[in-house]
Design an enzyme around this catalytic site. Sequence first.
Site, PDB file in Angstrom:
ATOM      1  N   ARG A 299      -6.957   1.134  18.205  1.00  0.00           N
ATOM      2  CA  ARG A 299      -7.299  -0.457  18.435  1.00  0.00           C
ATOM      3  C   ARG A 299      -8.340  -0.360  19.822  1.00  0.00           C
ATOM      4  O   ARG A 299      -9.418  -0.947  19.602  1.00  0.00           O
ATOM      5  CB  ARG A 299      -6.400  -1.324  18.386  1.00  0.00           C
ATOM      6  CG  ARG A 299      -5.849  -1.563  17.219  1.00  0.00           C
ATOM      7  CD  ARG A 299      -4.822  -2.650  17.174  1.00  0.00           C
ATOM      8  NE  ARG A 299      -4.150  -2.409  15.803  1.00  0.00           N
ATOM      9  CZ  ARG A 299      -2.789  -2.315  15.913  1.00  0.00           C
ATOM     10  NH1 ARG A 299      -2.398  -2.131  16.871  1.00  0.00           N
ATOM     11  NH2 ARG A 299      -2.311  -2.202  14.815  1.00  0.00           N
TER      12      ARG A 299
ATOM     13  N   LYS B  57       8.633   2.895   8.610  1.00  0.00           N
ATOM     14  CA  LYS B  57       9.843   2.363   7.575  1.00  0.00           C
ATOM     15  C   LYS B  57       9.602   0.895   7.229  1.00  0.00           C
ATOM     16  O   LYS B  57       9.949   0.514   6.003  1.00  0.00           O
ATOM     17  CB  LYS B  57      11.102   2.715   8.446  1.00  0.00           C
ATOM     18  CG  LYS B  57      11.286   1.640   9.745  1.00  0.00           C
ATOM     19  CD  LYS B  57      10.820   2.553  10.882  1.00  0.00           C
ATOM     20  CE  LYS B  57      10.794   1.796  12.202  1.00  0.00           C
ATOM     21  NZ  LYS B  57      10.269   2.824  13.337  1.00  0.00           N
TER      22      LYS B  57
ATOM     23  N   VAL C 270      12.962   7.480   9.211  1.00  0.00           N
ATOM     24  CA  VAL C 270      14.301   7.658   9.542  1.00  0.00           C
ATOM     25  C   VAL C 270      14.767   8.313  10.493  1.00  0.00           C
ATOM     26  O   VAL C 270      14.795   9.530  10.064  1.00  0.00           O
ATOM     27  CB  VAL C 270      14.881   7.281   8.248  1.00  0.00           C
ATOM     28  CG1 VAL C 270      16.425   7.122   8.175  1.00  0.00           C
ATOM     29  CG2 VAL C 270      14.194   6.491   7.022  1.00  0.00           C
TER      30      VAL C 270
ATOM     31  N   GLY D  56      14.021   9.470  13.468  1.00  0.00           N
ATOM     32  CA  GLY D  56      13.200  10.210  14.098  1.00  0.00           C
ATOM     33  C   GLY D  56      13.042  11.707  13.861  1.00  0.00           C
ATOM     34  O   GLY D  56      12.424  12.045  12.687  1.00  0.00           O
TER      35      GLY D  56
ATOM     36  N   GLY E 158      12.434   1.451  29.144  1.00  0.00           N
ATOM     37  CA  GLY E 158      11.585   1.834  27.935  1.00  0.00           C
ATOM     38  C   GLY E 158      12.385   1.965  26.560  1.00  0.00           C
ATOM     39  O   GLY E 158      11.789   2.398  25.686  1.00  0.00           O
TER      40      GLY E 158
ATOM     41  N   ASP F 145      15.166  -3.241  11.945  1.00  0.00           N
ATOM     42  CA  ASP F 145      14.563  -2.070  11.975  1.00  0.00           C
ATOM     43  C   ASP F 145      15.601  -1.145  11.264  1.00  0.00           C
ATOM     44  O   ASP F 145      15.248  -0.197  10.491  1.00  0.00           O
ATOM     45  CB  ASP F 145      14.412  -1.446  13.299  1.00  0.00           C
ATOM     46  CG  ASP F 145      14.056  -0.126  13.607  1.00  0.00           C
ATOM     47  OD1 ASP F 145      12.916   0.298  13.257  1.00  0.00           O
ATOM     48  OD2 ASP F 145      14.940   0.808  14.003  1.00  0.00           O
TER      49      ASP F 145
ATOM     50  N   LYS G 211      15.240   1.096   7.958  1.00  0.00           N
ATOM     51  CA  LYS G 211      15.495   2.555   7.606  1.00  0.00           C
ATOM     52  C   LYS G 211      16.663   2.823   6.396  1.00  0.00           C
ATOM     53  O   LYS G 211      16.344   3.631   5.643  1.00  0.00           O
ATOM     54  CB  LYS G 211      16.099   3.113   8.834  1.00  0.00           C
ATOM     55  CG  LYS G 211      14.953   2.999  10.016  1.00  0.00           C
ATOM     56  CD  LYS G 211      15.469   3.327  11.402  1.00  0.00           C
ATOM     57  CE  LYS G 211      14.368   3.377  12.329  1.00  0.00           C
ATOM     58  NZ  LYS G 211      15.020   3.427  13.926  1.00  0.00           N
TER      59      LYS G 211
ATOM     60  N   GLY H 212      11.343   8.588  20.104  1.00  0.00           N
ATOM     61  CA  GLY H 212      10.501   8.990  21.052  1.00  0.00           C
ATOM     62  C   GLY H 212       9.317   9.792  20.594  1.00  0.00           C
ATOM     63  O   GLY H 212       9.393  10.228  19.472  1.00  0.00           O
TER      64      GLY H 212
HETATM   65  N1  HSE Z   1      13.067   1.101  17.675  1.00  0.00           N
HETATM   66  C1  HSE Z   1      13.542   2.251  17.143  1.00  0.00           C
HETATM   67  C2  HSE Z   1      14.879   2.258  17.624  1.00  0.00           C
HETATM   68  C3  HSE Z   1      12.827   3.487  17.099  1.00  0.00           C
HETATM   69  O1  HSE Z   1      15.604   1.640  18.534  1.00  0.00           O
HETATM   70  O2  HSE Z   1      15.817   3.414  17.019  1.00  0.00           O
HETATM   71  C4  HSE Z   1      11.687   3.718  16.220  1.00  0.00           C
HETATM   72  O3  HSE Z   1      12.233   3.363  14.657  1.00  0.00           O
END
Ligand code: HSE
Length: 430
Positions: A45, A104, A131, A133, A186, A200, A204, A301
Amino acid sequence: MKTLRVGLLGCGQVGSGFFSLLTAKKRFFETEIGVSFELAGVAVRSRKKKRPVRIPPSLFTEAESLVRDPSVDVVVELIGGTIEAKSLVLDALRQGKHVVTANKALLAEHGDEVFELAHQMNRAVCFEASVGGGIPVIKALREGLVGNQIDAIHSIINGTSNYILTAMSEKKIDFKQALSEAQAKGYAEADPTLDIEGIDAAHKLAVLARFAFGGRVHFPDIYCEGISRIRGEDIAFAEEFGYRIKLLAIAKLGADGLEARVQPALLPEKHILANVNRSFNAVMLHGDEVGDVLFYGRGAGARPTASAVISDLVDIAKQPGRFSATTAPMRAIRKNLVIKSISSIQSRYYLRFHVVDRPGVLAKIAQVLGGHKISISDVIQKERSAGSIVPLILLTHHAHEKNVRQAITRIDRLNGVRGKSQVLRIEGDA
Ligand code: HSE
């Protein structure tokens, strides 16, 4: 040596991690894996945004032209969200590109459309990074566990929520403080809604359930509760009873349909998932042949996610033909999975009330519970101080969710009960 021309959509934290891995290990992939990755272009972007990696300016291009570039074999979508990502992914497939995505939300909400088009175009949509990571759970489902009928998924698949719950437990802090700490470090976004409200994890779970059970999942039917209503006292009381509170994503396939829910729940402290802490993820699958299998690792991550993206790219480079039959490699997606209403489930429950400390209040609550066929297994009342408001915690034996909901509505109206009661399910063997 196979050569794969890659177009990268998005270069935020995960995209930068992917760029970095592709660059740093170029020789490793060529000599050890036998695949040469060439980056055809990077669409972002803002080209001026500060990134942890330096992208050569000549690589920057527009997303629309990248997905139409005839030299590109695979589009890696790491922009997230469901509007722009969907349009670019569909466009890439129409142009005959394979797609690798970590998205996801896109797959949970528009998976049917994306996979159907991929099937028509005979192209792959790979999504290992979507899913858990860096945990290779999708690969395990489609390869290592292919001989199994999977009938249950119990998982911790949101690192942010797990980090917050762990901090609340270890540091004895409340939800707000733990969230602020997660944001400062973070682990949580400035707007944490998707993570802390369980959305989220539900995205997943929809992806996992689709491929574990081989059926289409209607995402809005997944029951979803987040952790924002968990208080420090709930964590402490649960621990007194020998439990830990975790945000669990659960799906169970039964003869009468699918249970699919995301919820904060009590797990016995010795349960293996109760010991998955901080930002780690874990997915426990039950297969009819293998029994329980546990996958544990970093669910988010830049580097773990890039690790998953690379594994998809290597699959595409090495075995392009395998995607011809289906884009859900190995496991056919044949049926619609009907998700049962939450009110039809049975569970054990943790109930926390705030009550006036005077004779007869516990008796009235117990009477309502008994009237709804809910049997009490344990009770704690703390901080005895006549006439004041005190917490009263009850654990139940197995009960019908529908009965529990009706009973709680009645209890919340009782004279002597203050505020809204806390209801959490208890999972795992007691
Ligand atoms: N925000 C997600 C989590 C990571 O806290 O697991 C990315 O899917």
